[in-house]
Write a protein that holds these residues in place. Structure first.
Motif, PDB file in Angstrom:
ATOM      1  N   GLY A  56       0.618  -1.098  -0.050  1.00 60.70           N
ATOM      2  CA  GLY A  56       0.063  -0.046   0.213  1.00 60.70           C
ATOM      3  C   GLY A  56       0.709   1.288   0.358  1.00 60.70           C
ATOM      4  O   GLY A  56       0.297   2.551  -0.194  1.00 60.70           O
ATOM      5  N   ASP A  57       1.883   1.172   0.228  1.00 62.17           N
ATOM      6  CA  ASP A  57       3.080   2.402   0.267  1.00 62.17           C
ATOM      7  C   ASP A  57       3.307   2.962  -1.101  1.00 62.17           C
ATOM      8  O   ASP A  57       3.570   1.798  -1.935  1.00 62.17           O
ATOM      9  CB  ASP A  57       4.242   1.965   1.038  1.00 62.17           C
ATOM     10  CG  ASP A  57       4.348   1.856   2.438  1.00 62.17           C
ATOM     11  OD1 ASP A  57       3.098   2.034   3.136  1.00 62.17           O
ATOM     12  OD2 ASP A  57       5.087   1.304   3.034  1.00 62.17           O
ATOM     13  N   TYR A  58       3.365   3.907  -1.570  1.00 66.96           N
ATOM     14  CA  TYR A  58       3.760   4.554  -2.656  1.00 66.96           C
ATOM     15  C   TYR A  58       5.260   4.781  -2.820  1.00 66.96           C
ATOM     16  O   TYR A  58       5.625   5.853  -1.710  1.00 66.96           O
ATOM     17  CB  TYR A  58       2.916   5.789  -3.015  1.00 66.96           C
ATOM     18  CG  TYR A  58       1.709   5.533  -3.691  1.00 66.96           C
ATOM     19  CD1 TYR A  58       1.561   5.595  -5.128  1.00 66.96           C
ATOM     20  CD2 TYR A  58       0.598   4.940  -2.811  1.00 66.96           C
ATOM     21  CE1 TYR A  58       0.129   5.174  -5.592  1.00 66.96           C
ATOM     22  CE2 TYR A  58      -0.639   4.932  -3.330  1.00 66.96           C
ATOM     23  CZ  TYR A  58      -0.769   4.897  -4.684  1.00 66.96           C
ATOM     24  OH  TYR A  58      -1.968   4.568  -5.141  1.00 66.96           O
ATOM     25  N   ILE A  59       6.093   4.331  -3.301  1.00 67.35           N
ATOM     26  CA  ILE A  59       7.622   4.606  -3.464  1.00 67.35           C
ATOM     27  C   ILE A  59       7.959   5.660  -4.704  1.00 67.35           C
ATOM     28  O   ILE A  59       7.670   5.078  -5.825  1.00 67.35           O
ATOM     29  CB  ILE A  59       8.280   3.284  -3.433  1.00 67.35           C
ATOM     30  CG1 ILE A  59       7.815   2.599  -2.188  1.00 67.35           C
ATOM     31  CG2 ILE A  59       9.836   3.638  -3.311  1.00 67.35           C
ATOM     32  CD1 ILE A  59       8.070   3.116  -0.823  1.00 67.35           C
ATOM     33  N   GLU A  60       8.745   6.430  -4.353  1.00 62.97           N
ATOM     34  CA  GLU A  60       9.327   7.274  -5.356  1.00 62.97           C
ATOM     35  C   GLU A  60      11.121   6.968  -5.534  1.00 62.97           C
ATOM     36  O   GLU A  60      11.411   7.143  -4.531  1.00 62.97           O
ATOM     37  CB  GLU A  60       9.035   8.573  -5.399  1.00 62.97           C
ATOM     38  CG  GLU A  60       7.962   9.301  -5.669  1.00 62.97           C
ATOM     39  CD  GLU A  60       7.732  10.774  -5.490  1.00 62.97           C
ATOM     40  OE1 GLU A  60       8.575  11.416  -5.110  1.00 62.97           O
ATOM     41  OE2 GLU A  60       6.730  11.298  -5.591  1.00 62.97           O
ATOM     42  N   ALA A  61      11.366   6.553  -6.705  1.00 60.08           N
ATOM     43  CA  ALA A  61      12.690   6.251  -6.649  1.00 60.08           C
ATOM     44  C   ALA A  61      13.442   6.967  -7.770  1.00 60.08           C
ATOM     45  O   ALA A  61      12.790   7.372  -8.837  1.00 60.08           O
ATOM     46  CB  ALA A  61      13.004   4.817  -7.121  1.00 60.08           C
ATOM     47  N   ARG A  62      14.617   7.652  -7.475  1.00 58.03           N
ATOM     48  CA  ARG A  62      15.263   8.565  -8.394  1.00 58.03           C
ATOM     49  C   ARG A  62      16.785   8.078  -8.504  1.00 58.03           C
ATOM     50  O   ARG A  62      17.275   7.443  -7.591  1.00 58.03           O
ATOM     51  CB  ARG A  62      15.352   9.976  -7.751  1.00 58.03           C
ATOM     52  CG  ARG A  62      13.801  10.566  -7.656  1.00 58.03           C
ATOM     53  CD  ARG A  62      14.029  11.908  -6.976  1.00 58.03           C
ATOM     54  NE  ARG A  62      12.391  12.404  -6.687  1.00 58.03           N
ATOM     55  CZ  ARG A  62      12.064  13.035  -7.801  1.00 58.03           C
ATOM     56  NH1 ARG A  62      12.437  13.596  -8.932  1.00 58.03           N
ATOM     57  NH2 ARG A  62      10.782  13.517  -7.626  1.00 58.03           N
ATOM     58  N   ALA A  63      17.359   8.398  -9.627  1.00 60.68           N
ATOM     59  CA  ALA A  63      18.751   8.051  -9.953  1.00 60.68           C
ATOM     60  C   ALA A  63      19.393   9.338 -10.844  1.00 60.68           C
ATOM     61  O   ALA A  63      18.658   9.927 -11.438  1.00 60.68           O
ATOM     62  CB  ALA A  63      18.806   7.010 -11.182  1.00 60.68           C
ATOM     63  N   ARG A  64      20.539   9.324 -10.469  1.00 59.85           N
ATOM     64  CA  ARG A  64      21.327  10.601 -11.126  1.00 59.85           C
ATOM     65  C   ARG A  64      22.761   9.968 -11.432  1.00 59.85           C
ATOM     66  O   ARG A  64      23.468   9.385 -10.736  1.00 59.85           O
ATOM     67  CB  ARG A  64      21.358  11.681 -10.018  1.00 59.85           C
ATOM     68  CG  ARG A  64      22.278  12.985 -10.722  1.00 59.85           C
ATOM     69  CD  ARG A  64      22.136  14.044  -9.898  1.00 59.85           C
ATOM     70  NE  ARG A  64      22.729  13.770  -8.310  1.00 59.85           N
ATOM     71  CZ  ARG A  64      23.906  14.166  -8.232  1.00 59.85           C
ATOM     72  NH1 ARG A  64      24.741  14.858  -9.267  1.00 59.85           N
ATOM     73  NH2 ARG A  64      24.664  14.051  -7.101  1.00 59.85           N
ATOM     74  N   LEU A  65      23.285  10.323 -12.850  1.00 59.43           N
ATOM     75  CA  LEU A  65      24.312  10.030 -13.110  1.00 59.43           C
ATOM     76  C   LEU A  65      25.355  10.891 -12.482  1.00 59.43           C
ATOM     77  O   LEU A  65      25.310  11.815 -12.619  1.00 59.43           O
ATOM     78  CB  LEU A  65      24.523   9.861 -14.690  1.00 59.43           C
ATOM     79  CG  LEU A  65      25.938   9.500 -15.260  1.00 59.43           C
ATOM     80  CD1 LEU A  65      26.339   8.093 -15.175  1.00 59.43           C
ATOM     81  CD2 LEU A  65      25.987  10.028 -16.969  1.00 59.43           C
TER      82      LEU A  65
END
Length: 199
Positions: free
Chosen positions: A125-134
């Motif tokens: 039920g959790d909403y996860i935001e995942a981010r990546a940066r070179l």
């Protein structure tokens, strides 16, 4: 004998009906023309960047990827309705793949994760935001910084379908990934003399 007429600009607050300028605010108003000359760089754009050109460091800073997912009930794996950390690492893998597709036109091969930190539990039920940066690239390797935040939390204690939008995103995992791009796909823009590690 000559007469000289001196006029005061109305922009300074003085008018024919109000020679002291007091009605405009203590006799002075701030000129507005100079504000139009201030250049503000767009978000995430280095202030020193020149239109049409960019350094490798600037390209790295601008290469990012983003995912938002809802964790399903079927992904609960441990007691307490906990989701295993591998679920977040799969998100990270997809982000790293997107980064290398953007930079090299190839999915690349994930070589390693390092500095993995799990900082908060994830539940269905959790909403996860995942981010990546070179953050770094060599002739064949790309180094990517990764973070995952919980932005919505399931609240089963209130009701089976209840949820709560978090005031501040909560960091649940951070890591650094290194991926390898096949030599035939590496852009010539990143080519350089190989290091001893890569030779």
């Amino acid at each position: 004998m000559a007469a000289v007429a001196i006029s005061f600009p109305e922009a300074l607050g003085a008018t024919a009906d109000d020679p002291t300028g007091e009605a405009a605010g203590n006799g002075r108003t701030e000129p507005t023309a100079s504000k139009e000359l201030d250049a503000v760089p767009p978000p995430n754009t280095p202030a020193t960047a020149t239109i049409g050109t960019s350094t490798r460091d600037e390209r790295e800073a601008q290469t990012t990827a983003f995912l938002r997912v809802r964790v399903g009930q079927e992904e609960a794996h441990y007691g307490g309705n906990l989701v295993d950390g591998a679920r977040i690492l799969r998100l990270f893998g997809d982000l790293v793949t997107e980064i290398t597709v953007r930079t090299d036109g190839d999915e690349g091969l994930l070589a390693q994760y390092s500095d993995i930190r799990f900082t908060a539990p994830v539940r269905p039920g959790d909403y996860i935001e995942a981010r990546a940066r070179l953050v770094r690239q060599t002739r064949l390797r790309r180094v990517v910084e990764l973070e995952a935040h919980k932005v919505i939390r399931a609240s089963p204690e209130e009701a089976d379908s209840a949820g709560e939008v978090l005031d501040e995103p909560q960091l649940v995992c951070a890591a650094t990934a290194t991926t390898v791009v096949p030599h035939r796909r590496a852009h010539t823009a990143t080519a350089r003399t190989p290091t001893a590690e890569e030779a």
